[in-house]
Design a protein around this motif. Structure first.
Motif, PDB file in Angstrom:
ATOM      1  N   ASP A  35      12.520 -33.093  65.484  1.00  0.00           N
ATOM      2  CA  ASP A  35      11.662 -32.012  64.976  1.00  0.00           C
ATOM      3  C   ASP A  35      11.442 -32.164  63.467  1.00  0.00           C
ATOM      4  OD1 ASP A  35      10.307 -29.370  65.132  1.00  0.00           O
ATOM      5  OD2 ASP A  35      12.000 -28.754  63.892  1.00  0.00           O
ATOM      6  N   GLU A  36      12.517 -32.461  62.741  1.00  0.00           N
ATOM      7  CA  GLU A  36      12.405 -32.648  61.286  1.00  0.00           C
ATOM      8  C   GLU A  36      11.507 -33.835  60.957  1.00  0.00           C
ATOM      9  OE1 GLU A  36      16.705 -30.953  59.636  1.00  0.00           O
ATOM     10  OE2 GLU A  36      16.535 -33.025  60.327  1.00  0.00           O
ATOM     11  N   ASP A  37      11.682 -34.917  61.710  1.00  0.00           N
ATOM     12  CA  ASP A  37      10.866 -36.115  61.489  1.00  0.00           C
ATOM     13  C   ASP A  37       9.382 -35.820  61.729  1.00  0.00           C
ATOM     14  OD1 ASP A  37      10.775 -39.157  61.097  1.00  0.00           O
ATOM     15  OD2 ASP A  37       9.738 -38.912  63.020  1.00  0.00           O
ATOM     16  N   THR A  38       9.110 -35.074  62.784  1.00  0.00           N
ATOM     17  CA  THR A  38       7.711 -34.718  63.108  1.00  0.00           C
ATOM     18  C   THR A  38       7.114 -33.862  61.998  1.00  0.00           C
ATOM     19  OG1 THR A  38       8.220 -34.783  65.469  1.00  0.00           O
ATOM     20  CG2 THR A  38       6.208 -33.633  64.814  1.00  0.00           C
ATOM     21  N   ARG A  39       7.878 -32.858  61.542  1.00  0.00           N
ATOM     22  CA  ARG A  39       7.389 -31.973  60.487  1.00  0.00           C
ATOM     23  C   ARG A  39       7.170 -32.745  59.189  1.00  0.00           C
ATOM     24  NH1 ARG A  39      10.639 -28.353  58.670  1.00  0.00           N
ATOM     25  NH2 ARG A  39      12.525 -28.825  59.862  1.00  0.00           N
ATOM     26  N   LEU A  40       8.088 -33.670  58.886  1.00  0.00           N
ATOM     27  CA  LEU A  40       7.966 -34.475  57.666  1.00  0.00           C
ATOM     28  C   LEU A  40       6.683 -35.311  57.700  1.00  0.00           C
ATOM     29  CD1 LEU A  40       8.985 -35.669  55.008  1.00  0.00           C
ATOM     30  CD2 LEU A  40      10.359 -37.293  56.338  1.00  0.00           C
ATOM     31  N   ARG A  41       6.439 -35.941  58.822  1.00  0.00           N
ATOM     32  CA  ARG A  41       5.231 -36.772  58.947  1.00  0.00           C
ATOM     33  C   ARG A  41       3.959 -35.933  58.760  1.00  0.00           C
ATOM     34  NH1 ARG A  41       6.177 -41.904  61.296  1.00  0.00           N
ATOM     35  NH2 ARG A  41       8.346 -42.196  61.896  1.00  0.00           N
ATOM     36  N   ASN A  42       3.961 -34.724  59.300  1.00  0.00           N
ATOM     37  CA  ASN A  42       2.801 -33.835  59.166  1.00  0.00           C
ATOM     38  C   ASN A  42       2.575 -33.428  57.710  1.00  0.00           C
ATOM     39  OD1 ASN A  42       2.267 -33.888  61.915  1.00  0.00           O
ATOM     40  ND2 ASN A  42       3.450 -32.042  62.358  1.00  0.00           N
ATOM     41  N   VAL A  43       3.671 -33.071  57.027  1.00  0.00           N
ATOM     42  CA  VAL A  43       3.574 -32.647  55.624  1.00  0.00           C
ATOM     43  C   VAL A  43       3.071 -33.797  54.758  1.00  0.00           C
ATOM     44  CG1 VAL A  43       4.928 -31.914  53.612  1.00  0.00           C
ATOM     45  CG2 VAL A  43       5.342 -30.848  55.811  1.00  0.00           C
ATOM     46  N   LEU A  44       3.601 -34.993  54.989  1.00  0.00           N
ATOM     47  CA  LEU A  44       3.178 -36.166  54.216  1.00  0.00           C
ATOM     48  C   LEU A  44       1.717 -36.509  54.496  1.00  0.00           C
ATOM     49  CD1 LEU A  44       6.397 -38.353  54.607  1.00  0.00           C
ATOM     50  CD2 LEU A  44       5.491 -37.482  52.451  1.00  0.00           C
ATOM     51  N   ARG A  45       1.312 -36.403  55.759  1.00  0.00           N
ATOM     52  CA  ARG A  45      -0.078 -36.700  56.128  1.00  0.00           C
ATOM     53  C   ARG A  45      -1.029 -35.750  55.414  1.00  0.00           C
ATOM     54  NH1 ARG A  45       0.326 -35.846  61.165  1.00  0.00           N
ATOM     55  NH2 ARG A  45       1.225 -37.854  61.690  1.00  0.00           N
ATOM     56  N   GLU A  46      -0.664 -34.474  55.367  1.00  0.00           N
ATOM     57  CA  GLU A  46      -1.494 -33.471  54.683  1.00  0.00           C
ATOM     58  C   GLU A  46      -1.625 -33.771  53.190  1.00  0.00           C
ATOM     59  OE1 GLU A  46       0.195 -29.651  55.524  1.00  0.00           O
ATOM     60  OE2 GLU A  46      -0.231 -29.804  57.675  1.00  0.00           O
ATOM     61  N   ALA A  47      -0.584 -34.388  52.618  1.00  0.00           N
ATOM     62  CA  ALA A  47      -0.602 -34.727  51.193  1.00  0.00           C
ATOM     63  C   ALA A  47      -1.254 -36.082  50.928  1.00  0.00           C
ATOM     64  CB  ALA A  47       0.833 -34.724  50.646  1.00  0.00           C
ATOM     65  N   GLY A  48      -1.758 -36.720  51.972  1.00  0.00           N
ATOM     66  CA  GLY A  48      -2.416 -38.018  51.819  1.00  0.00           C
ATOM     67  C   GLY A  48      -1.445 -39.165  51.638  1.00  0.00           C
TER      68      GLY A  48
END
Length: 200
Positions: A35-48
Motif C-alpha cells: 500500500d505504501e509503495d503504491t501511494r508513493l508511486r502515485n505521489v511521485l507521478r503527480e509531481a512529475g
C-alpha cells in the motif's frame, strides 16, 4: 542468448531515463508495504517524478561514464531511483515528505544538477521549496509593499486625509492675503541726520 544481451535493454532503459535528468535520488525501500509503495508511486507521478526499481548491477552499468557514476558506491541493498527532468528538488522533497509517514523508506544519496549529495546532503536538498513556491514567495514579497501603500492611501481617502493635507496650504495662502502690508519707513526716519557742530 547471452545474459549480457538480455541485460542490455534494461541498462539502456536506465541510461535513457537518467539522460538529461535534473536530479536522480537513490532510496532503500526495504520494509515498505504494498500500500505504501503504491501511494508513493502515485505521489511521485503527480509531481512529475519517474520512480523505478532496478538491480544494482544494472544501475552500475548504466551510470558508468556518466555524471551519475558517483552513485555507484551507494548501490547496496535493494535500491530504487527517483528521476526528475524538470524540478531538480522534486524527488528529494517528495520522498522525504513521504518518509514521514513511511519510516522504512530511506533516502541514500543523489545527484542534483550535476552535484553529488550524500544522505545528509540529499535530506538538506529536500527542504528547498519547489520552484513554484519560490516564485509565489517572490511575487508575494513584491506585491506586499504595493498592497500596503494602496491600503494606506485608501485609509487616508476614507478619513479625508487628502483634504486635511491640502487645508494648511490653503490657510497659509489666505493668511498672506489678509495680513496688513508693512508700512514703508521713510528714509528720513530710518537714520536721523547728525547735527553739525557749531563753528567756533
Amino acid at each position: 542468448m547471452a545474459k549480457v544481451e538480455l541485460k542490455q535493454p534494461i541498462i539502456n532503459e536506465i541510461a535513457e531515463n537518467v539522460k538529461d535528468a535534473a536530479s536522480v535520488v537513490l532510496v532503500d525501500y526495504r520494509g515498505m508495504t504494498v500500500d505504501e509503495d503504491t501511494r508513493l508511486r502515485n505521489v511521485l507521478r503527480e509531481a512529475g517524478v519517474t520512480y523505478k526499481v532496478y538491480k544494482n548491477t544494472m544501475m552500475r552499468f548504466a551510470f558508468e561514464g556518466t555524471e551519475f557514476e558517483a552513485l555507484k558506491d551507494d548501490l547496496k541493498g535493494p535500491s530504487a531511483i527517483a528521476i526528475s527532468k524538470d524540478d531538480a528538488t522534486a524527488p528529494a522533497r517528495v520522498l522525504a515528505n513521504f518518509a514521514k509517514t513511511a519510516p522504512k523508506l530511506e533516502l541514500k544519496s543523489g545527484i542534483v544538477e550535476g552535484e553529488y549529495y550524500d544522505q545528509a546532503g540529499i535530506i538538506a536538498v529536500s527542504k528547498i521549496p519547489s520552484r513554484e513556491e519560490l516564485l509565489s514567495k517572490l511575487l508575494g514579497s513584491i506585491q506586499s509593499p504595493i498592497t500596503n501603500f494602496a491600503r494606506v492611501m485608501q485609509q487616508l481617502a476614507d478619513k479625508g486625509g487628502a483634504a486635511g493635507v491640502e487645508k494648511p496650504a490653503e490657510e497659509a495662502a489666505a493668511a498672506e492675503e489678509t495680513a496688513p502690508a508693512e508700512e514703508a519707513v521713510p528714509a528720513a526716519e530710518e537714520a536721523p541726520a547728525t547735527e553739525e557742530a557749531p563753528a567756533e
